[in-house]
Scaffold this motif. Structure first.
Motif, PDB file in Angstrom:
ATOM      1  N   MET A  58       0.650  -1.292  -0.202  1.00 11.63           N
ATOM      2  CA  MET A  58      -0.294  -0.020   0.050  1.00 11.63           C
ATOM      3  C   MET A  58       0.700   1.259   0.201  1.00 11.63           C
ATOM      4  SD  MET A  58      -2.946  -0.762  -0.130  1.00 11.63           S
ATOM      5  CE  MET A  58      -3.667   1.432   0.349  1.00 11.63           C
ATOM      6  N   ALA A  59       2.187   1.264   0.873  1.00  8.46           N
ATOM      7  CA  ALA A  59       2.842   2.026   0.595  1.00  8.46           C
ATOM      8  C   ALA A  59       3.689   2.610  -0.549  1.00  8.46           C
ATOM      9  CB  ALA A  59       4.338   1.968   1.773  1.00  8.46           C
ATOM     10  N   ASP A  60       3.968   1.602  -1.656  1.00  8.58           N
ATOM     11  CA  ASP A  60       4.310   1.844  -2.593  1.00  8.58           C
ATOM     12  C   ASP A  60       2.972   2.466  -3.778  1.00  8.58           C
ATOM     13  OD1 ASP A  60       6.966   0.686  -2.126  1.00  8.58           O
ATOM     14  OD2 ASP A  60       6.286  -1.324  -2.741  1.00  8.58           O
ATOM     15  N   ALA A  61       2.268   2.165  -3.545  1.00  2.00           N
ATOM     16  CA  ALA A  61       0.825   2.496  -4.454  1.00  2.00           C
ATOM     17  C   ALA A  61       0.819   3.997  -3.710  1.00  2.00           C
ATOM     18  CB  ALA A  61      -0.288   1.897  -3.732  1.00  2.00           C
ATOM     19  N   ARG A  62       1.043   4.497  -2.996  1.00  2.00           N
ATOM     20  CA  ARG A  62       0.137   5.959  -2.194  1.00  2.00           C
ATOM     21  C   ARG A  62       1.634   6.463  -3.109  1.00  2.00           C
ATOM     22  NH1 ARG A  62      -0.912   3.298   2.503  1.00  2.00           N
ATOM     23  NH2 ARG A  62       0.522   3.327   3.250  1.00  2.00           N
ATOM     24  N   GLU A  63       2.517   6.100  -2.890  1.00  2.00           N
ATOM     25  CA  GLU A  63       3.427   6.735  -3.417  1.00  2.00           C
ATOM     26  C   GLU A  63       3.951   7.149  -5.358  1.00  2.00           C
ATOM     27  OE1 GLU A  63       7.493   8.469  -3.828  1.00  2.00           O
ATOM     28  OE2 GLU A  63       5.632   8.137  -1.950  1.00  2.00           O
ATOM     29  N   ALA A  64       3.176   6.100  -5.818  1.00  2.00           N
ATOM     30  CA  ALA A  64       2.909   5.700  -7.118  1.00  2.00           C
ATOM     31  C   ALA A  64       1.788   7.008  -6.834  1.00  2.00           C
ATOM     32  CB  ALA A  64       2.241   4.805  -7.740  1.00  2.00           C
ATOM     33  N   ARG A  65       1.008   6.800  -6.722  1.00  3.15           N
ATOM     34  CA  ARG A  65      -0.399   7.367  -6.791  1.00  3.15           C
ATOM     35  C   ARG A  65       0.066   9.192  -6.235  1.00  3.15           C
ATOM     36  NH1 ARG A  65      -5.592   7.002  -7.112  1.00  3.15           N
ATOM     37  NH2 ARG A  65      -6.598   4.328  -6.825  1.00  3.15           N
ATOM     38  N   ARG A  66       1.222   9.077  -5.077  1.00  2.00           N
ATOM     39  CA  ARG A  66       1.499  10.551  -5.432  1.00  2.00           C
ATOM     40  C   ARG A  66       2.671  11.954  -6.138  1.00  2.00           C
ATOM     41  NH1 ARG A  66       5.362  13.853  -1.820  1.00  2.00           N
ATOM     42  NH2 ARG A  66       6.671  11.654  -1.831  1.00  2.00           N
ATOM     43  N   LEU A  67       3.286  10.688  -6.869  1.00  2.00           N
ATOM     44  CA  LEU A  67       3.995  11.003  -8.132  1.00  2.00           C
ATOM     45  C   LEU A  67       3.135  11.490  -8.783  1.00  2.00           C
ATOM     46  CD1 LEU A  67       6.457   8.605  -7.316  1.00  2.00           C
ATOM     47  CD2 LEU A  67       7.095  10.721  -7.545  1.00  2.00           C
ATOM     48  N   LEU A  68       2.735  10.797  -9.949  1.00  2.00           N
ATOM     49  CA  LEU A  68       1.358  10.623 -10.766  1.00  2.00           C
ATOM     50  C   LEU A  68       0.773  11.677 -10.746  1.00  2.00           C
ATOM     51  CD1 LEU A  68       0.743   7.348 -11.513  1.00  2.00           C
ATOM     52  CD2 LEU A  68       0.854   8.899 -12.859  1.00  2.00           C
ATOM     53  N   GLY A  69       0.138  12.704  -9.278  1.00  2.00           N
ATOM     54  CA  GLY A  69      -0.288  13.381  -8.541  1.00  2.00           C
ATOM     55  C   GLY A  69       0.402  15.006  -8.825  1.00  2.00           C
ATOM     56  N   ALA A  70       1.304  14.797  -8.370  1.00  2.00           N
ATOM     57  CA  ALA A  70       2.171  15.987  -8.971  1.00  2.00           C
ATOM     58  C   ALA A  70       2.313  16.179 -10.081  1.00  2.00           C
ATOM     59  CB  ALA A  70       3.892  15.384  -8.023  1.00  2.00           C
ATOM     60  N   LEU A  71       2.284  15.007 -10.846  1.00  2.00           N
ATOM     61  CA  LEU A  71       2.652  15.179 -12.753  1.00  2.00           C
ATOM     62  C   LEU A  71       1.153  15.907 -12.729  1.00  2.00           C
ATOM     63  CD1 LEU A  71       5.333  14.764 -14.525  1.00  2.00           C
ATOM     64  CD2 LEU A  71       4.042  12.611 -14.707  1.00  2.00           C
ATOM     65  N   ARG A  72       0.398  15.205 -12.398  1.00  2.00           N
ATOM     66  CA  ARG A  72      -0.838  16.453 -13.724  1.00  2.00           C
ATOM     67  C   ARG A  72      -0.933  17.276 -12.979  1.00  2.00           C
ATOM     68  NH1 ARG A  72      -6.501  13.988 -11.538  1.00  2.00           N
ATOM     69  NH2 ARG A  72      -5.654  15.016  -9.239  1.00  2.00           N
ATOM     70  N   ASP A  73      -0.332  17.961 -11.515  1.00  2.00           N
ATOM     71  CA  ASP A  73      -0.941  19.507 -10.854  1.00  2.00           C
ATOM     72  C   ASP A  73       0.133  19.903 -11.608  1.00  2.00           C
ATOM     73  OD1 ASP A  73      -2.874  18.287  -9.203  1.00  2.00           O
ATOM     74  OD2 ASP A  73      -1.610  18.347  -7.776  1.00  2.00           O
ATOM     75  N   ALA A  74       0.996  19.752 -12.459  1.00  2.00           N
ATOM     76  CA  ALA A  74       2.405  20.706 -12.958  1.00  2.00           C
ATOM     77  C   ALA A  74       2.024  20.295 -14.352  1.00  2.00           C
ATOM     78  CB  ALA A  74       3.325  20.507 -11.911  1.00  2.00           C
ATOM     79  N   ARG A  75       0.833  19.588 -14.947  1.00  2.00           N
ATOM     80  CA  ARG A  75       1.197  19.572 -16.544  1.00  2.00           C
ATOM     81  C   ARG A  75       1.269  20.077 -17.421  1.00  2.00           C
ATOM     82  NH1 ARG A  75       3.585  16.178 -19.147  1.00  2.00           N
ATOM     83  NH2 ARG A  75       2.048  13.813 -17.374  1.00  2.00           N
TER      84      ARG A  75
END
Length: 443
Positions: free
Chosen positions: A372-389
């Motif tokens: 679950m920690a790996d999944a949360r980290e992946a979501r955090r990275l994808l979310g940051a990328l979307r916000d800065a797109r």
């Protein structure tokens, strides 16, 4: 056959033959007088195409959908050609019955449970049971605690499902819902797969069976098909037939994957039935019976005292509006949702799963904490990328402004490659988690 079944058949055979007549037909309904039946019972109507009057093999079957003081309102389960005022009607005294059991594996059935694949008849090979069943009581259900693999990396890691969960796949038309279902059917580790194709185009059915599923996919699969040209009651009943078949396998202690494409077309069939029976239209033309039917259908899936039914239901959102009534109601009932986006589909990203908009409500119950920690980290990275797109695309982002965005940009090719998966590719859940861990930790 049990003693109770023998007694029930004997009582049915000994019942006096009482017949009524057709008094009118309008739209999708047939009015009948002179015969007594309950809502949900099947009646047989003799028409000019029938070989031997009431009860003959050519009699049209219809289901009672409404009662009035002196007449019944019925909806046909077939073509009404040849039925006229004065046609004789016989009450069967029982609801629709459908086949269940292991004899159905590898078979293709129509919306009423009759084989349409050219194989041997099911009489003598399968048990026939009433379509209507009681939904398991909430306290009799086991908790969802065991994961179920789909063979799709994006789902098994970022939207993990459990045995007995109910997930919705929300998407507009033409973004890959049916293809994703076929990929899941081939890649899942469920014991049995039951697929309901409700309101599908006739052209797509054979393509789905032969190209998407193939012989390997059909081995432990039962397919129920009701195409868009079928009467609305047949399309509606097809969803319950597929569910009833899945319920029987669950009661045998098996883990069943029930895939239904789509719950939206099932609701549209219920709308046609309800409006024809005289219900008033309510939300966007849907009568109240639609919103009563959906929880009755969807709640039948889930865990039982033994076995489980994991339900995957596609929801066709009108105009890509994810807040339209059917999508909104389905989302409130289901245990999670997977969102497919047209933007990703048109960009060639398959499966077109927007993992940031998708969620599984049982993820923490079926996934180990370190995963679950790996999944949360992946979501955090994808979310940051979307916000800065947008800033990145117009050149307004300066490297070093946000360490998380910098790291997400560095890992974007690996994350995108992880989330993309060809239709023929099936990845085991352990391999998917190991790859995700390697990406987010850099190990």
């Amino acid at each position: 056959m049990s003693v109770a079944d023998v007694v029930a058949r004997a009582r049915t055979a000994a019942r006096p033959l009482c017949t009524g007549t057709v008094t009118g037909a309008m739209g999708l309904t047939i009015s009948v007088e002179g015969v007594t039946a309950a809502v949900g019972d099947v009646v047989e109507i003799a028409g000019s195409s029938g070989p031997g009057g009431v009860g003959g093999s050519g009699a049209l079957r219809a289901e009672v959908v409404a009662l009035h003081r002196d007449r019944l309102t019925c909806m046909p389960l077939g073509e009404v050609h040849g039925v006229h005022v004065g046609s004789r009607v016989r009450a069967t005294g029982r609801p629709l019955q459908v086949p269940v059991g292991t004899a159905l594996l590898g078979r293709v059935l129509d919306g009423l449970g009759r084989p349409v694949d050219g194989g041997p008849p099911l009489a003598g090979r399968a048990r026939f049971v009433d379509l209507a069943t009681q939904t398991p009581h909430a306290l009799s259900r086991a908790r969802v605690a065991q994961p179920l693999s789909f063979g799709v990396r994006a789902l098994d890691t970022l939207v993990p499902a459990g045995r007995g969960q109910r997930l919705g796949i929300f998407a507009g038309s033409g973004v890959g819902k049916s293809t994703l279902l076929a990929q899941i059917t081939r890649g899942t580790d469920a014991d049995v797969r039951v697929i309901g194709l409700i309101g599908e185009r006739g052209r797509e059915v054979r393509e789905f069976l032969e190209e998407n599923l193939g012989a390997e996919g059909m081995a432990n699969t039962v397919v129920v098909v009701a195409t868009s040209d079928e009467p609305p009651l047949v399309r509606l009943r097809a969803a319950f037939v597929a569910t009833r078949i899945a319920e029987d396998f669950r009661d045998q202690g098996r883990d069943v994957l029930l895939l239904m494409d789509s719950i939206t077309r099932t609701a549209m069939a219920q709308r046609e039935v309800g409006l024809s029976a005289g219900e008033p239209p309510a939300t966007r033309g849907y009568p109240p019976s639609v919103f009563a039917m959906m929880p009755r259908l969807l709640e039948k899936a889930g865990t039982g005292a033994v076995g489980s039914i994991t339900g995957l239901y596609t929801v066709l959102v009108e105009g890509d509006d994810h807040n339209e009534p059917i999508a909104d109601t389905a989302r409130s009932i289901l245990d999670g949702h997977v969102v497919l986006t047209r933007q990703m589909a048109t960009a060639g990203h398959f499966p077109a799963i927007d993992v940031l908009e998708s969620i599984s409500r049982v993820a923490s119950a079926v996934t180990a904490p370190h995963r679950m920690a790996d999944a949360r980290e992946a979501r955090r990275l994808l979310g940051a990328l979307r916000d800065a797109r947008e800033l990145i695309e117009i050149g307004a982002y300066t490297e070093g402004s946000d360490p998380l965005v910098d790291r997400a940009r560095l890992l974007e090719p690996q994350l995108t490659g992880f989330l993309r998966q060809s239709v023929e590719d099936t990845t085991s859940p352990d391999a998917a988690w190991d790859e995700l861990h390697r990406i987010v930790t850099g190990s």
